[in-house]
Design a protein around this motif. Structure first.
Motif, PDB file in Angstrom:
ATOM      1  N   ILE A   1       0.854  -1.183   0.000  1.00 40.55           N
ATOM      2  CA  ILE A   1       0.000   0.000   0.000  1.00 40.55           C
ATOM      3  C   ILE A   1       0.887   1.230   0.000  1.00 40.55           C
ATOM      4  O   ILE A   1       1.639   1.482   0.959  1.00 40.55           O
ATOM      5  CB  ILE A   1      -0.928   0.010   1.234  1.00 40.55           C
ATOM      6  N   PHE A   2       0.823   2.025  -1.081  1.00 45.14           N
ATOM      7  CA  PHE A   2       1.585   3.266  -1.150  1.00 45.14           C
ATOM      8  C   PHE A   2       0.677   4.432  -0.758  1.00 45.14           C
ATOM      9  O   PHE A   2      -0.416   4.599  -1.307  1.00 45.14           O
ATOM     10  CB  PHE A   2       2.143   3.499  -2.557  1.00 45.14           C
TER      11      PHE A   2
ATOM     12  N   GLY B   1       4.099   9.180   1.158  1.00 45.17           N
ATOM     13  CA  GLY B   1       5.307   8.566   0.633  1.00 45.17           C
ATOM     14  C   GLY B   1       5.665   7.230   1.228  1.00 45.17           C
ATOM     15  O   GLY B   1       6.660   6.622   0.817  1.00 45.17           O
ATOM     16  N   ASP B   2       4.873   6.736   2.163  1.00 44.78           N
ATOM     17  CA  ASP B   2       5.180   5.450   2.792  1.00 44.78           C
ATOM     18  C   ASP B   2       4.656   4.288   1.964  1.00 44.78           C
ATOM     19  O   ASP B   2       3.538   4.327   1.441  1.00 44.78           O
ATOM     20  CB  ASP B   2       4.556   5.361   4.191  1.00 44.78           C
TER      21      ASP B   2
ATOM     22  N   PHE C   1       8.204   1.374   4.735  1.00 40.98           N
ATOM     23  CA  PHE C   1       9.411   1.954   4.151  1.00 40.98           C
ATOM     24  C   PHE C   1       8.993   3.200   3.388  1.00 40.98           C
ATOM     25  O   PHE C   1       8.054   3.175   2.601  1.00 40.98           O
ATOM     26  CB  PHE C   1      10.094   0.960   3.208  1.00 40.98           C
ATOM     27  N   SER C   2       9.676   4.301   3.630  1.00 42.10           N
ATOM     28  CA  SER C   2       9.338   5.561   2.960  1.00 42.10           C
ATOM     29  C   SER C   2      10.092   5.686   1.648  1.00 42.10           C
ATOM     30  O   SER C   2      11.320   5.457   1.592  1.00 42.10           O
ATOM     31  CB  SER C   2       9.680   6.750   3.859  1.00 42.10           C
ATOM     32  N   ILE C   3       9.381   6.094   0.604  1.00 43.07           N
ATOM     33  CA  ILE C   3      10.028   6.341  -0.683  1.00 43.07           C
ATOM     34  C   ILE C   3      11.078   7.435  -0.556  1.00 43.07           C
ATOM     35  O   ILE C   3      12.069   7.467  -1.293  1.00 43.07           O
ATOM     36  CB  ILE C   3       8.977   6.703  -1.754  1.00 43.07           C
ATOM     37  N   HIS C   4      10.910   8.319   0.443  1.00 50.08           N
ATOM     38  CA  HIS C   4      11.865   9.408   0.653  1.00 50.08           C
ATOM     39  C   HIS C   4      13.185   8.906   1.240  1.00 50.08           C
ATOM     40  O   HIS C   4      14.172   9.654   1.257  1.00 50.08           O
ATOM     41  CB  HIS C   4      11.251  10.464   1.567  1.00 50.08           C
TER      42      HIS C   4
ATOM     43  N   TYR D   1       2.395   8.267 -11.126  1.00 45.78           N
ATOM     44  CA  TYR D   1       3.046   9.555 -10.910  1.00 45.78           C
ATOM     45  C   TYR D   1       2.585  10.155  -9.585  1.00 45.78           C
ATOM     46  O   TYR D   1       1.390  10.358  -9.367  1.00 45.78           O
ATOM     47  CB  TYR D   1       2.732  10.494 -12.075  1.00 45.78           C
ATOM     48  N   VAL D   2       3.539  10.437  -8.729  1.00 43.41           N
ATOM     49  CA  VAL D   2       3.239  10.896  -7.373  1.00 43.41           C
ATOM     50  C   VAL D   2       3.359  12.405  -7.254  1.00 43.41           C
ATOM     51  O   VAL D   2       2.443  13.090  -6.804  1.00 43.41           O
ATOM     52  CB  VAL D   2       4.174  10.201  -6.349  1.00 43.41           C
TER      53      VAL D   2
END
Length: 385
Positions: free
Chosen positions: A125-126, A146-147, A250-253, A311-312
């Motif tokens: 799950i994003f 962003g998680d 886990f954060s995409i950042h 696209y985020v």
């Protein structure tokens, strides 16, 4: 994720007597995958985790297919998926095959009066919009923009949101989801060249334990149907557990991009994998630094896989007319590349601020009726001069 975690109270040895302070027993459950060969966790419960009182109803949530054999490139406007109060009802599968479904959701309820368990799939799950807490039988994880939340199949959970404005991009995988093997040694530890490490993985820290009897509704997904089951005890009755099979964040950042003097191929962005697809994270990064480098991706043929890009945020240097929440689908069998003019525009640029999630599948994706409601039918013509 081959990472050991322990939370709460557990006995010194597995499969041995573990008593409550009053002398009654705690009940052990092995929560494992791939028979007895995959990652597993031993959890200890206030009550037997097997007490089903009633099965109230059963109904299908199978995606309805609009195009089973597709070669057309599409843009889907993800934020046009309507906001829906209920968490499960808000989930709309837009692309699917026998290995996975790609789902968009915009739930507005801050919580639900039921629990949920997906026995078909691991769920990735994003979090595009929203903050809150993922509450599970094995502990809680706070989340924010962003998680990635990785929920292994069979985990009983609820999501509590802080507000009504929530947008989720979900991959339901019928194959186990792992970290990429290219970044792990043979013990399972993430290596020095990995773009993230174990320090970046957030494990559950708060364990909710309820010693309650009553009627507790758990909606269980099995073979694309929901079974509404009533349990006699609270599903969050775990007093402690240890093992390798648990939800994590886990954060995409926290993804550290790998760059080079010339354009790097998509695998350098890989974040998760199964034996049926990969997930990549495109994050802000320096561009290629060769004096003649072309930062925009080169044209390439999708021969073996369908490419889905969600696209985020930020500046999408290889695309025109793309906004947050859009999804591009480039199916196997045809080439694709940067939109006209974007290659030339990228030359000499030093940095990109794009943020996106990519899913490459090894089997073709079918396009659902929900996808066609938000589809740009002319997108495939957007490469014409």
């Amino acid at each position: 994720m081959p990472l050991y975690h322990k939370l709460g109270q557990i006995p010194p040895k597995r499969h041995t007597i573990f008593r409550k302070p009053n002398g009654d027993f705690y009940y052990e459950q092995l929560f494992g995958t791939i028979g007895f060969d995959g990652m597993s966790t031993n959890s200890y419960h206030e009550h037997r985790p097997t007490q089903v009182k009633e099965i109230r109803k059963q109904y299908s949530v199978a995606p309805k297919i609009a195009k089973a054999n597709n070669i057309q490139s599409y843009r889907l406007r993800g934020f046009q998926v309507p906001q829906t109060p209920d968490y499960l009802e808000s989930r709309k599968a837009v692309l699917t095959n026998s290995d996975l479904s790609i789902v968009l959701a915009a739930p507005t309820n801050k919580t639900q009066d039921y629990f949920y368990k997906n026995t078909d799939s691991d769920e990735l799950i994003f979090i595009h919009k929203g903050t809150g807490t993922l509450r599970t039988m094995l502990g809680n994880l706070d989340f924010k923009y962003g998680d990635y939340l990785l929920v292994p199949r069979g985990i009983i959970y609820k999501i509590d949101f802080d507000t009504e404005d929530n947008r989720l991009f979900i991959v339901e995988s019928r194959r186990p989801i792992y970290t990429p093997k290219r970044y792990r040694n043979w013990f399972g530890q993430l290596l020095e060249h990995s773009p993230f490490c174990e320090r970046d993985i957030r494990r559950p820290e708060v364990l909710e334990t309820y010693d309650e009897k009553g009627d507790f509704v758990i909606k269980v997904k099995k073979q694309d149907e929901i079974f509404e089951m009533v349990y006699a005890t609270h599903p969050f009755d775990v007093i402690g557990y240890d093992g390798y099979n648990f939800p994590y964040a886990f954060s995409i950042h926290d993804f550290e991009p790998i760059t080079g003097s010339i354009h790097q191929p998509p695998p350098v962005h890989q974040t998760f994998e199964s034996d049926a697809f990969v997930v990549c994270s495109f994050v802000p990064r320096m561009y290629d630094y060769h004096p003649d480098a072309i930062p925009a991706p080169y044209n390439h043929s999708n021969i073996d896989s369908d490419e889905v890009l969600y696209y985020v945020d930020g500046d999408f240097m290889s695309r025109k007319d793309i906004a947050p929440g859009h999804i591009s689908l480039h199916p196997a069998g045809i080439p694709h590349g940067p939109h006209p003019g974007t290659m030339e525009k990228s030359i000499g640029k030093a940095r990109t601020e794009e943020l996106a999630v990519m899913v490459d599948t090894f089997k073709p994706l079918m396009v659902t009726e929900e996808a066609m409601k938000i589809a740009d039918e002319q997108y495939y013509q957007s490469w014409l001069d």
